[in-house]
Design a protein around this motif. Structure first.
Motif, PDB file in Angstrom:
ATOM      1  N   ARG A 195       0.826  -1.207   0.000  1.00 17.69           N
ATOM      2  CA  ARG A 195       0.000   0.000   0.000  1.00 17.69           C
ATOM      3  C   ARG A 195       0.863   1.261   0.000  1.00 17.69           C
ATOM      4  O   ARG A 195       0.641   2.181  -0.779  1.00 17.69           O
ATOM      5  CB  ARG A 195      -0.932  -0.003   1.212  1.00 17.69           C
ATOM      6  N   ARG A 196       1.876   1.271   0.858  1.00 14.55           N
ATOM      7  CA  ARG A 196       2.737   2.448   0.958  1.00 14.55           C
ATOM      8  C   ARG A 196       3.573   2.680  -0.296  1.00 14.55           C
ATOM      9  O   ARG A 196       3.740   3.811  -0.745  1.00 14.55           O
ATOM     10  CB  ARG A 196       3.656   2.327   2.167  1.00 14.55           C
ATOM     11  N   LEU A 197       4.099   1.601  -0.866  1.00 12.98           N
ATOM     12  CA  LEU A 197       4.899   1.742  -2.084  1.00 12.98           C
ATOM     13  C   LEU A 197       4.035   2.173  -3.266  1.00 12.98           C
ATOM     14  O   LEU A 197       4.461   3.000  -4.080  1.00 12.98           O
ATOM     15  CB  LEU A 197       5.649   0.451  -2.388  1.00 12.98           C
ATOM     16  N   ASP A 198       2.818   1.637  -3.353  1.00 13.49           N
ATOM     17  CA  ASP A 198       1.888   2.057  -4.402  1.00 13.49           C
ATOM     18  C   ASP A 198       1.610   3.552  -4.309  1.00 13.49           C
ATOM     19  O   ASP A 198       1.659   4.268  -5.303  1.00 13.49           O
ATOM     20  CB  ASP A 198       0.557   1.297  -4.295  1.00 13.49           C
ATOM     21  N   ALA A 199       1.324   4.015  -3.101  1.00 10.21           N
ATOM     22  CA  ALA A 199       0.954   5.420  -2.896  1.00 10.21           C
ATOM     23  C   ALA A 199       2.123   6.371  -3.163  1.00 10.21           C
ATOM     24  O   ALA A 199       1.935   7.448  -3.739  1.00 10.21           O
ATOM     25  CB  ALA A 199       0.431   5.612  -1.477  1.00 10.21           C
ATOM     26  N   VAL A 218      12.588   4.012  -1.416  1.00  9.05           N
ATOM     27  CA  VAL A 218      11.787   2.904  -0.869  1.00  9.05           C
ATOM     28  C   VAL A 218      11.729   3.014   0.649  1.00  9.05           C
ATOM     29  O   VAL A 218      10.645   2.926   1.247  1.00  9.05           O
ATOM     30  CB  VAL A 218      12.344   1.538  -1.314  1.00  9.05           C
ATOM     31  N   TYR A 219      12.875   3.227   1.289  1.00  9.86           N
ATOM     32  CA  TYR A 219      12.898   3.367   2.745  1.00  9.86           C
ATOM     33  C   TYR A 219      12.042   4.543   3.206  1.00  9.86           C
ATOM     34  O   TYR A 219      11.345   4.454   4.223  1.00  9.86           O
ATOM     35  CB  TYR A 219      14.327   3.521   3.269  1.00  9.86           C
ATOM     36  N   ALA A 220      12.072   5.639   2.473  1.00 11.89           N
ATOM     37  CA  ALA A 220      11.259   6.802   2.841  1.00 11.89           C
ATOM     38  C   ALA A 220       9.773   6.464   2.776  1.00 11.89           C
ATOM     39  O   ALA A 220       8.996   6.875   3.642  1.00 11.89           O
ATOM     40  CB  ALA A 220      11.579   7.983   1.920  1.00 11.89           C
ATOM     41  N   ALA A 221       9.374   5.696   1.766  1.00 12.70           N
ATOM     42  CA  ALA A 221       7.973   5.298   1.634  1.00 12.70           C
ATOM     43  C   ALA A 221       7.542   4.379   2.780  1.00 12.70           C
ATOM     44  O   ALA A 221       6.369   4.350   3.148  1.00 12.70           O
ATOM     45  CB  ALA A 221       7.748   4.612   0.296  1.00 12.70           C
ATOM     46  N   MET A 241      10.282   0.308   9.473  1.00 13.58           N
ATOM     47  CA  MET A 241      11.601  -0.274   9.726  1.00 13.58           C
ATOM     48  C   MET A 241      11.827  -0.463  11.231  1.00 13.58           C
ATOM     49  O   MET A 241      12.639  -1.278  11.632  1.00 13.58           O
ATOM     50  CB  MET A 241      12.709   0.591   9.119  1.00 13.58           C
ATOM     51  N   ASP A 242      11.112   0.275  12.040  1.00 10.84           N
ATOM     52  CA  ASP A 242      11.239   0.151  13.494  1.00 10.84           C
ATOM     53  C   ASP A 242      10.152  -0.717  14.098  1.00 10.84           C
ATOM     54  O   ASP A 242      10.256  -1.112  15.264  1.00 10.84           O
ATOM     55  CB  ASP A 242      11.184   1.533  14.149  1.00 10.84           C
ATOM     56  N   SER A 243       9.116  -1.008  13.330  1.00  7.98           N
ATOM     57  CA  SER A 243       7.973  -1.714  13.917  1.00  7.98           C
ATOM     58  C   SER A 243       7.369  -2.740  12.973  1.00  7.98           C
ATOM     59  O   SER A 243       6.184  -2.683  12.668  1.00  7.98           O
ATOM     60  CB  SER A 243       6.903  -0.704  14.323  1.00  7.98           C
ATOM     61  N   GLY A 244       8.157  -3.658  12.503  1.00  8.24           N
ATOM     62  CA  GLY A 244       7.598  -4.706  11.656  1.00  8.24           C
ATOM     63  C   GLY A 244       8.561  -5.247  10.619  1.00  8.24           C
ATOM     64  O   GLY A 244       8.485  -6.401  10.252  1.00  8.24           O
TER      65      GLY A 244
END
Length: 81
Positions: free
Chosen positions: A7-11, A59-62, A67-70
């Motif tokens: 979802r996040r990468l799509d958006a 990608v990391y920004a999206a 990265m801290d919770s999952g």
């Protein structure tokens, strides 16, 4: 988690191709008990003209916060169209 990553990468990056795989089973017994290991293959026009390091940063920004919770480990194959 796979659907949230998708979802996040799509958006954020509007990919023309996107594959997100949970690879936790490959890391059983490692840190975090094999959970939170993912593979992302993404093709997006947003990556045009960007070096691989910049693509990974995008990608990391999206995925900020995940990265801290999952997400414990993330393997990225990011390509331009």
């Amino acid at each position: 988690m796979v659907e949230e990553i998708r979802r996040r990468l799509d958006a954020a990056l509007h990919p023309v191709e996107l594959e997100v795989l949970d690879e936790g089973y490959k890391h059983a017994g490692h840190a975090n008990e094999g959970k939170g290991h993912f593979y992302v293959r993404i093709v997006s026009p947003a990556f045009a003209g960007q070096l691989p390091l910049k693509r990974h940063r995008m990608v990391y920004a999206a995925l900020e916060g995940l990265m801290d919770s999952g997400i414990h480990a993330l393997s990225i194959d990011a390509r331009a169209e």
